[in-house]
Design a protein around this motif. Structure first.
Motif, PDB file in Angstrom:
ATOM      1  N   ILE A  91       0.708  -1.088   0.123  1.00  0.00           N
ATOM      2  CA  ILE A  91       0.240  -0.315  -0.168  1.00  0.00           C
ATOM      3  C   ILE A  91       0.537   1.308  -0.041  1.00  0.00           C
ATOM      4  CG2 ILE A  91      -1.416   1.136   1.274  1.00  0.00           C
ATOM      5  CD1 ILE A  91      -2.349  -1.562   2.907  1.00  0.00           C
ATOM      6  N   THR A  92       0.755   2.025  -0.875  1.00  0.00           N
ATOM      7  CA  THR A  92       0.978   4.142  -1.117  1.00  0.00           C
ATOM      8  C   THR A  92       0.218   4.597  -0.602  1.00  0.00           C
ATOM      9  OG1 THR A  92       3.198   2.168  -2.289  1.00  0.00           O
ATOM     10  CG2 THR A  92       2.921   4.768  -2.512  1.00  0.00           C
ATOM     11  N   ALA A  93       0.715   5.384   0.254  1.00  0.00           N
ATOM     12  CA  ALA A  93      -0.195   6.766   0.240  1.00  0.00           C
ATOM     13  C   ALA A  93       0.713   8.086  -0.813  1.00  0.00           C
ATOM     14  CB  ALA A  93      -0.526   6.835   1.662  1.00  0.00           C
ATOM     15  N   PHE A  94      -0.315   8.596  -1.238  1.00  0.00           N
ATOM     16  CA  PHE A  94       0.021   9.465  -1.436  1.00  0.00           C
ATOM     17  C   PHE A  94      -0.473  11.012  -1.110  1.00  0.00           C
ATOM     18  CE2 PHE A  94       1.082   6.854  -5.011  1.00  0.00           C
ATOM     19  CZ  PHE A  94       1.858   7.396  -5.735  1.00  0.00           C
ATOM     20  N   ILE A  95      -0.102  11.203   0.028  1.00  0.00           N
ATOM     21  CA  ILE A  95      -0.496  12.159   1.415  1.00  0.00           C
ATOM     22  C   ILE A  95       0.356  13.662   1.535  1.00  0.00           C
ATOM     23  CG2 ILE A  95      -2.058  10.632   2.258  1.00  0.00           C
ATOM     24  CD1 ILE A  95       0.688  11.077   4.225  1.00  0.00           C
ATOM     25  N   ARG A  96      -0.742  14.703   1.974  1.00  0.00           N
ATOM     26  CA  ARG A  96       0.375  15.739   2.707  1.00  0.00           C
ATOM     27  C   ARG A  96       0.753  15.238   3.573  1.00  0.00           C
ATOM     28  NH1 ARG A  96      -4.202  19.979   4.040  1.00  0.00           N
ATOM     29  NH2 ARG A  96      -5.467  17.751   4.195  1.00  0.00           N
ATOM     30  N   PRO A  97       2.518  15.565   3.966  1.00  0.00           N
ATOM     31  CA  PRO A  97       3.397  15.006   4.423  1.00  0.00           C
ATOM     32  C   PRO A  97       3.365  15.020   6.091  1.00  0.00           C
ATOM     33  CG  PRO A  97       4.112  16.915   3.554  1.00  0.00           C
ATOM     34  CD  PRO A  97       2.663  16.452   2.964  1.00  0.00           C
ATOM     35  N   ARG A  98       2.606  16.370   6.988  1.00  0.00           N
ATOM     36  CA  ARG A  98       2.439  16.448   8.113  1.00  0.00           C
ATOM     37  C   ARG A  98       1.271  14.583   8.873  1.00  0.00           C
ATOM     38  NH1 ARG A  98      -2.778  18.703   9.663  1.00  0.00           N
ATOM     39  NH2 ARG A  98      -3.742  18.968   8.330  1.00  0.00           N
ATOM     40  N   ARG A  99       0.906  14.022   7.718  1.00  0.00           N
ATOM     41  CA  ARG A  99      -0.002  12.779   8.286  1.00  0.00           C
ATOM     42  C   ARG A  99       0.923  11.477   8.029  1.00  0.00           C
ATOM     43  NH1 ARG A  99      -5.669  15.345   6.746  1.00  0.00           N
ATOM     44  NH2 ARG A  99      -5.796  16.414   9.313  1.00  0.00           N
ATOM     45  N   GLU A 100       1.860  11.615   8.211  1.00  0.00           N
ATOM     46  CA  GLU A 100       2.399  10.083   7.243  1.00  0.00           C
ATOM     47  C   GLU A 100       3.116   9.320   8.517  1.00  0.00           C
ATOM     48  OE1 GLU A 100       7.704   8.625   6.338  1.00  0.00           O
ATOM     49  OE2 GLU A 100       6.464  10.967   6.685  1.00  0.00           O
ATOM     50  N   GLY A 101       2.765   9.724   9.765  1.00  0.00           N
ATOM     51  CA  GLY A 101       2.497   9.017  10.609  1.00  0.00           C
ATOM     52  C   GLY A 101       1.719   7.781  10.691  1.00  0.00           C
ATOM     53  N   LEU A 102       0.732   8.405  10.609  1.00  0.00           N
ATOM     54  CA  LEU A 102      -0.895   8.270  11.348  1.00  0.00           C
ATOM     55  C   LEU A 102      -0.584   8.025  10.331  1.00  0.00           C
ATOM     56  CD1 LEU A 102      -3.013   8.711  12.798  1.00  0.00           C
ATOM     57  CD2 LEU A 102      -4.305  10.251  11.095  1.00  0.00           C
ATOM     58  N   PHE A 103      -1.077   7.735   9.098  1.00  0.00           N
ATOM     59  CA  PHE A 103      -0.841   6.772   7.636  1.00  0.00           C
ATOM     60  C   PHE A 103      -0.057   5.408   7.805  1.00  0.00           C
ATOM     61  CE2 PHE A 103      -3.443   9.653   5.916  1.00  0.00           C
ATOM     62  CZ  PHE A 103      -4.225   9.361   4.782  1.00  0.00           C
ATOM     63  N   ARG A 104       1.379   5.447   8.171  1.00  0.00           N
ATOM     64  CA  ARG A 104       1.703   4.079   8.104  1.00  0.00           C
ATOM     65  C   ARG A 104       1.353   3.570   9.544  1.00  0.00           C
ATOM     66  NH1 ARG A 104       7.049   3.978   5.422  1.00  0.00           N
ATOM     67  NH2 ARG A 104       7.204   6.514   4.643  1.00  0.00           N
ATOM     68  N   GLU A 105       0.726   4.698  10.575  1.00  0.00           N
ATOM     69  CA  GLU A 105       0.535   3.591  11.820  1.00  0.00           C
ATOM     70  C   GLU A 105      -1.205   2.787  11.241  1.00  0.00           C
ATOM     71  OE1 GLU A 105      -1.934   4.800  16.068  1.00  0.00           O
ATOM     72  OE2 GLU A 105      -0.710   6.190  14.494  1.00  0.00           O
ATOM     73  N   PHE A 106      -1.345   2.908  10.370  1.00  0.00           N
ATOM     74  CA  PHE A 106      -3.162   2.716   9.593  1.00  0.00           C
ATOM     75  C   PHE A 106      -2.709   1.339   8.213  1.00  0.00           C
ATOM     76  CE2 PHE A 106      -5.258   4.532  12.190  1.00  0.00           C
ATOM     77  CZ  PHE A 106      -6.114   4.832  12.888  1.00  0.00           C
ATOM     78  N   GLY A 107      -1.225   0.950   8.205  1.00  0.00           N
ATOM     79  CA  GLY A 107      -1.148   0.125   7.392  1.00  0.00           C
ATOM     80  C   GLY A 107      -0.468   0.293   6.379  1.00  0.00           C
TER      81      GLY A 107
END
Length: 306
Positions: free
Chosen positions: A161-177
């Motif tokens: 799973i690759t997420a293209f996001i705003r960087p300030r939420r990187e930790g949260l998206f990694r935490e959720f998978g």
């Protein structure tokens, strides 16, 4: 059944309704389709008792037509929805039938239970798509829908799973998978490898084009986000020439039981995601904002009573 609304989520769709309107919306309708409530009166009902906490499946079919193929079990050509065609949850009370209700799992806080409906949407879309297991998945977006797509893809067995996001939420998206997080603001999406399934959880013309650019030939694109004023052009030629399948999806199958079981067992999460609780008086100003800096806002509907 008469229900006392405890909390009701504020969805990006609600903002679209306020800012741009919505096809078939009944004028003067009470908005709010992400609802957790407490049973107040349930005459003739045996599954629920006064005081029970429930979440509500907002989609209501006419119950006479045969459901459309591959669709929500109650969805037909005359389907309605709370907050669109019937009064929704931004209120002190709401009246719905027993068939629309699902018990809140023990241990889940009421404010968190308002996030069950936003979780069911992505889960439903991926269950219908059916291609997630062993697939490489890309998710475009930094909001609650994108985050829920990430955790649902992980739950359903995605290979990566690759997420293209705003960087300030990187930790949260990694935490959720998410296995990989890409700064969508500074890293051009076109430079990345192509994926089996690409999910656009934003819904602009730019992200629609990016989703087609990220998918492999013969792959699948799922468009979930909707921003009507920003979707004036689509990469039709690219879609046709490269045999890409595009899917638009919203609550297509009744996924509440599966999602609630996963929440109860800890395989899916709704906790810790609400970062703004609004009193009813603050809702009109909030939904008018052109951009939200919060992950998820909910309305404390208990405050209607004073």
């Amino acid at each position: 059944m008469l229900l006392e609304v405890l909390y009701a989520g504020v969805c990006a769709t609600d903002r679209e309704i306020v800012r741009s309107g919505w096809p078939g919306l009944n004028p003067g309708i009470v908005l709010g389709h992400e609802i957790v409530a407490r049973v107040v009166a349930a005459p003739g009902v045996t599954r629920y008792s006064t005081g029970d906490r429930v979440v509500i499946d907002a989609i209501i079919g006419c119950r006479t037509c045969v459901p459309l193929p591959g669709q929500h079990g109650t969805r037909c050509g005359h389907t309605g929805e709370l907050g669109f065609h019937f009064d929704g949850g931004w209120a002190e009370f709401v009246v719905v039938g027993e068939a629309q209700l699902h018990s809140v799992p023990p241990g889940v806080e009421s404010v968190d239970a308002a996030l069950v409906e936003p979780l069911v949407g992505p889960a439903s879309a991926l269950l219908v798509d059916g291609t997630v297991p062993a697939s490489s998945v890309a998710v475009i977006g930094s909001g609650i829908a994108a985050l829920n797509f990430v955790q649902c893809a992980r739950w359903l067995g995605a290979d990566s799973i690759t997420a293209f996001i705003r960087p300030r939420r990187e930790g949260l998206f990694r935490e959720f998978g998410a296995d990989k997080v890409v700064d969508a603001e500074s890293d051009p999406m076109a430079t990345h490898c192509r994926f089996d399934l690409v999910i656009d959880a934003i819904g602009t013309a730019a992200t629609a084009r990016a989703s087609v650019g990220l998918v492999r030939d013969g792959g699948r694109v799922l468009w979930y986000g909707i921003r009507d004023e920003e979707t004036g052009s689509f990469p039709i030629r690219d879609i046709v020439v490269r045999n890409v399948t595009i899917t638009g999806m919203a609550n297509a199958v009744p996924a509440y039981a599966s999602v609630l079981n996963a929440v109860a067992s800890g395989r899916l999460r709704v906790d810790g995601l609400v970062d703004l609780v609004l009193v009813p008086a603050d809702v009109p100003g909030f939904v008018q904002r052109p951009r939200w800096d919060v992950l998820k806002a909910v309305v404390d509907c208990r405050r209607f009573a004073g």
